[in-house]
Scaffold this motif. Structure first.
Motif, PDB file in Angstrom:
ATOM      1  N   GLU A  18      -1.923  -3.109  25.056  1.00 52.83           N
ATOM      2  CA  GLU A  18      -0.982  -2.003  25.216  1.00 52.83           C
ATOM      3  C   GLU A  18      -0.828  -1.212  23.924  1.00 52.83           C
ATOM      4  O   GLU A  18      -0.687   0.027  23.954  1.00 52.83           O
ATOM      5  N   ALA A  19      -0.887  -1.874  22.791  1.00 53.06           N
ATOM      6  CA  ALA A  19      -0.747  -1.186  21.511  1.00 53.06           C
ATOM      7  C   ALA A  19      -1.857  -0.166  21.295  1.00 53.06           C
ATOM      8  O   ALA A  19      -1.662   0.848  20.610  1.00 53.06           O
ATOM      9  N   GLN A  20      -3.030  -0.434  21.873  1.00 49.78           N
ATOM     10  CA  GLN A  20      -4.143   0.492  21.739  1.00 49.78           C
ATOM     11  C   GLN A  20      -4.096   1.606  22.783  1.00 49.78           C
ATOM     12  O   GLN A  20      -4.469   2.748  22.505  1.00 49.78           O
ATOM     13  N   LEU A  21      -3.613   1.308  23.977  1.00 45.28           N
ATOM     14  CA  LEU A  21      -3.683   2.250  25.090  1.00 45.28           C
ATOM     15  C   LEU A  21      -2.485   3.184  25.203  1.00 45.28           C
ATOM     16  O   LEU A  21      -2.639   4.365  25.536  1.00 45.28           O
ATOM     17  N   VAL A  22      -1.291   2.675  24.937  1.00 49.14           N
ATOM     18  CA  VAL A  22      -0.078   3.466  25.127  1.00 49.14           C
ATOM     19  C   VAL A  22      -0.067   4.756  24.303  1.00 49.14           C
ATOM     20  O   VAL A  22       0.390   5.802  24.797  1.00 49.14           O
ATOM     21  N   PRO A  23      -0.555   4.771  23.056  1.00 51.87           N
ATOM     22  CA  PRO A  23      -0.572   6.032  22.300  1.00 51.87           C
ATOM     23  C   PRO A  23      -1.372   7.152  22.965  1.00 51.87           C
ATOM     24  O   PRO A  23      -1.164   8.323  22.658  1.00 51.87           O
ATOM     25  N   PHE A  24      -2.260   6.803  23.875  1.00 51.96           N
ATOM     26  CA  PHE A  24      -3.039   7.808  24.602  1.00 51.96           C
ATOM     27  C   PHE A  24      -2.363   8.207  25.920  1.00 51.96           C
ATOM     28  O   PHE A  24      -2.924   8.984  26.689  1.00 51.96           O
ATOM     29  N   GLY A  25      -1.181   7.645  26.173  1.00 47.55           N
ATOM     30  CA  GLY A  25      -0.469   7.987  27.393  1.00 47.55           C
ATOM     31  C   GLY A  25      -0.656   7.006  28.528  1.00 47.55           C
ATOM     32  O   GLY A  25      -0.306   7.309  29.673  1.00 47.55           O
ATOM     33  N   ALA A  26      -1.203   5.826  28.252  1.00 49.79           N
ATOM     34  CA  ALA A  26      -1.447   4.839  29.302  1.00 49.79           C
ATOM     35  C   ALA A  26      -0.141   4.231  29.799  1.00 49.79           C
ATOM     36  O   ALA A  26       0.827   4.075  29.051  1.00 49.79           O
ATOM     37  N   SER A  27      -0.137   3.876  31.078  1.00 48.88           N
ATOM     38  CA  SER A  27       0.986   3.169  31.677  1.00 48.88           C
ATOM     39  C   SER A  27       0.432   2.103  32.622  1.00 48.88           C
ATOM     40  O   SER A  27      -0.754   2.118  32.961  1.00 48.88           O
ATOM     41  N   ASN A  28       1.295   1.186  33.021  1.00 53.21           N
ATOM     42  CA  ASN A  28       0.905   0.141  33.969  1.00 53.21           C
ATOM     43  C   ASN A  28      -0.369  -0.576  33.522  1.00 53.21           C
ATOM     44  O   ASN A  28      -1.304  -0.771  34.307  1.00 53.21           O
ATOM     45  N   VAL A  29      -0.420  -0.948  32.270  1.00 51.90           N
ATOM     46  CA  VAL A  29      -1.570  -1.706  31.762  1.00 51.90           C
ATOM     47  C   VAL A  29      -1.504  -3.119  32.342  1.00 51.90           C
ATOM     48  O   VAL A  29      -0.486  -3.795  32.207  1.00 51.90           O
ATOM     49  N   ARG A  30      -2.559  -3.550  33.010  1.00 53.44           N
ATOM     50  CA  ARG A  30      -2.554  -4.887  33.618  1.00 53.44           C
ATOM     51  C   ARG A  30      -3.905  -5.556  33.418  1.00 53.44           C
ATOM     52  O   ARG A  30      -4.947  -4.903  33.492  1.00 53.44           O
ATOM     53  N   MET A  31      -3.831  -6.863  33.155  1.00 52.99           N
ATOM     54  CA  MET A  31      -5.029  -7.667  32.936  1.00 52.99           C
ATOM     55  C   MET A  31      -5.274  -8.546  34.157  1.00 52.99           C
ATOM     56  O   MET A  31      -4.330  -9.057  34.768  1.00 52.99           O
ATOM     57  N   LEU A  32      -6.533  -8.729  34.507  1.00 56.95           N
ATOM     58  CA  LEU A  32      -6.897  -9.600  35.620  1.00 56.95           C
ATOM     59  C   LEU A  32      -7.111 -11.011  35.087  1.00 56.95           C
ATOM     60  O   LEU A  32      -7.986 -11.226  34.232  1.00 56.95           O
ATOM     61  N   GLU A  33      -6.342 -11.935  35.572  1.00 52.68           N
ATOM     62  CA  GLU A  33      -6.393 -13.294  35.074  1.00 52.68           C
ATOM     63  C   GLU A  33      -7.773 -13.912  35.285  1.00 52.68           C
ATOM     64  O   GLU A  33      -8.330 -13.885  36.383  1.00 52.68           O
ATOM     65  N   GLY A  34      -8.347 -14.432  34.199  1.00 50.16           N
ATOM     66  CA  GLY A  34      -9.632 -15.099  34.272  1.00 50.16           C
ATOM     67  C   GLY A  34     -10.825 -14.182  34.439  1.00 50.16           C
ATOM     68  O   GLY A  34     -11.958 -14.651  34.629  1.00 50.16           O
ATOM     69  N   LYS A  35     -10.617 -12.864  34.359  1.00 51.25           N
ATOM     70  CA  LYS A  35     -11.715 -11.906  34.586  1.00 51.25           C
ATOM     71  C   LYS A  35     -12.139 -11.184  33.312  1.00 51.25           C
ATOM     72  O   LYS A  35     -13.115 -10.439  33.321  1.00 51.25           O
ATOM     73  N   ASN A  36     -11.416 -11.346  32.235  1.00 55.77           N
ATOM     74  CA  ASN A  36     -11.738 -10.665  30.968  1.00 55.77           C
ATOM     75  C   ASN A  36     -11.841  -9.155  31.138  1.00 55.77           C
ATOM     76  O   ASN A  36     -12.706  -8.496  30.545  1.00 55.77           O
ATOM     77  N   CYS A  37     -10.963  -8.602  31.964  1.00 54.98           N
ATOM     78  CA  CYS A  37     -10.949  -7.150  32.148  1.00 54.98           C
ATOM     79  C   CYS A  37      -9.520  -6.694  32.440  1.00 54.98           C
ATOM     80  O   CYS A  37      -8.631  -7.504  32.728  1.00 54.98           O
ATOM     81  N   ALA A  38      -9.311  -5.404  32.348  1.00 58.01           N
ATOM     82  CA  ALA A  38      -7.982  -4.828  32.556  1.00 58.01           C
ATOM     83  C   ALA A  38      -8.118  -3.418  33.101  1.00 58.01           C
ATOM     84  O   ALA A  38      -9.205  -2.822  33.085  1.00 58.01           O
ATOM     85  N   PHE A  39      -6.985  -2.888  33.580  1.00 55.07           N
ATOM     86  CA  PHE A  39      -6.920  -1.513  34.069  1.00 55.07           C
ATOM     87  C   PHE A  39      -5.675  -0.854  33.499  1.00 55.07           C
ATOM     88  O   PHE A  39      -4.696  -1.515  33.169  1.00 55.07           O
ATOM     89  N   ALA A  40      -5.720   0.481  33.401  1.00 57.73           N
ATOM     90  CA  ALA A  40      -4.561   1.231  32.929  1.00 57.73           C
ATOM     91  C   ALA A  40      -4.531   2.581  33.621  1.00 57.73           C
ATOM     92  O   ALA A  40      -5.577   3.171  33.917  1.00 57.73           O
ATOM     93  N   ASP A  41      -3.314   3.086  33.876  1.00 54.51           N
ATOM     94  CA  ASP A  41      -3.130   4.380  34.520  1.00 54.51           C
ATOM     95  C   ASP A  41      -2.831   5.458  33.487  1.00 54.51           C
ATOM     96  O   ASP A  41      -2.295   5.172  32.412  1.00 54.51           O
ATOM     97  N   PHE A  42      -3.145   6.708  33.856  1.00 53.88           N
ATOM     98  CA  PHE A  42      -2.853   7.858  33.003  1.00 53.88           C
ATOM     99  C   PHE A  42      -2.323   9.000  33.862  1.00 53.88           C
ATOM    100  O   PHE A  42      -2.576   9.053  35.062  1.00 53.88           O
ATOM    101  N   ASP A  43      -1.616   9.921  33.236  1.00 55.29           N
ATOM    102  CA  ASP A  43      -1.110  11.074  33.961  1.00 55.29           C
ATOM    103  C   ASP A  43      -2.182  12.132  34.188  1.00 55.29           C
ATOM    104  O   ASP A  43      -2.118  12.893  35.156  1.00 55.29           O
ATOM    105  N   THR A  44      -3.154  12.209  33.288  1.00 58.51           N
ATOM    106  CA  THR A  44      -4.213  13.210  33.412  1.00 58.51           C
ATOM    107  C   THR A  44      -5.568  12.575  33.151  1.00 58.51           C
ATOM    108  O   THR A  44      -5.675  11.559  32.461  1.00 58.51           O
ATOM    109  N   TRP A  45      -6.600  13.208  33.695  1.00 54.27           N
ATOM    110  CA  TRP A  45      -7.974  12.741  33.449  1.00 54.27           C
ATOM    111  C   TRP A  45      -8.361  12.994  31.996  1.00 54.27           C
ATOM    112  O   TRP A  45      -9.138  12.236  31.414  1.00 54.27           O
TER     113      TRP A  45
END
Length: 262
Positions: free
Chosen positions: A61-88
């Motif tokens: 979150e510390a890396q993503l939020v400054p770019f406007g990310a929200s709803n940062v979520r990690m997939l347990e045991g998958k070594n991946c994550a997703f994040a939402d943004f207001d604009t492309w």
């Protein structure tokens, strides 16, 4: 150079050609098309792969939020994550700045950051976004479309589609990045302009990725029937420079009408 989770990257300053594709975006009416656009257009999201084991969510979150990310979520045991943004455009800036970053000291490889694959996401080529423009005046040329749109950024390609001489044409314009594409959309959508049919307003939005065509299905603001649509003549323009386009846009405006995601 290597980056670690203790620091935050600064945002950098400033993706099948046929009548079927064109008809996917033709509106039944401005209000109706606008409502369907709002209902069908997906929220900008990014995928983050190669996330280190046991990485705290707060580090990501510390890396993503400054770019406007929200709803940062990690997939347990998958070594991946997703994040939402207001604009492309914001999502694109996060990708450009964070892709390849090493989040922990001693990591052998950085994270893989890209747009998440999802139904209805903007269509483009080589990661460059494509914009649909409907409600154009008949007889408009691809050069004029490219010149008008180059006022908003670097036009990579423009195409005009005509079903027949009696039908209003539409266009697809590919930009170099999402920041330029979104500027074009916000500037032209719903506007009366020299390039739109008299008494009409422009319908401008991201072109959607191809969908499966089903009988009577509603796609991109139009009711589309089944079967194969006929191919029609198509003209295209590539690589219009910005300065000339900006001057042309100003001239026309002056004389124009008053990824599966969890």
């Amino acid at each position: 150079s290597s980056h670690f989770g203790s620091s935050t990257a600064a945002p950098k300053s400033g993706g099948r050609s046929s009548w079927t594709e064109a008809m996917q975006h033709q509106p039944l009416g401005f209000a109706d098309g606008q409502q369907r656009q709002q209902r069908m257009e997906p929220k900008p999201q990014i995928f983050i792969g190669k996330v280190p084991n046991n990485l705290p969510l707060s580090v990501l979150e510390a890396q993503l939020v400054p770019f406007g990310a929200s709803n940062v979520r990690m997939l347990e045991g998958k070594n991946c994550a997703f994040a939402d943004f207001d604009t492309w455009a914001a999502a694109e800036q996060a990708i450009l700045s964070l892709n390849g970053m090493k989040l922990v000291e001693g990591a052998t490889e950085g994270i893989n950051v890209k747009l998440a694959e999802q139904k209805g996401q903007p269509k483009g080529r080589d990661g460059k976004p494509k914009v649909f423009i409907g409600g154009l005046v008949p007889g408009l040329t691809e050069d004029t479309i490219a010149q008008v749109c180059s006022a908003f950024g670097s036009v990579q390609e423009s195409k005009i589609f005509n079903k027949n001489p009696a039908s209003p044409p539409c266009a697809f314009v590919t930009f170099a990045n999402f920041t330029e594409a979104e500027l074009c959309i916000s500037s032209l959508h719903g506007q009366e302009h020299g390039i739109c049919s008299p008494g009409k307003t422009l319908n401008v939005r991201f072109a959607e990725a191809q969908h499966n065509m089903k009988q009577g299905s509603t796609i991109g603001g139009a009711i589309v029937g089944g079967g194969t649509a006929p191919r029609v003549g198509m003209s295209s323009h590539r690589g219009t420079p910005g300065p000339t386009g900006a001057m042309m846009a100003a001239a026309l405006a002056g004389g124009g009408h008053p990824m599966q995601i969890p």
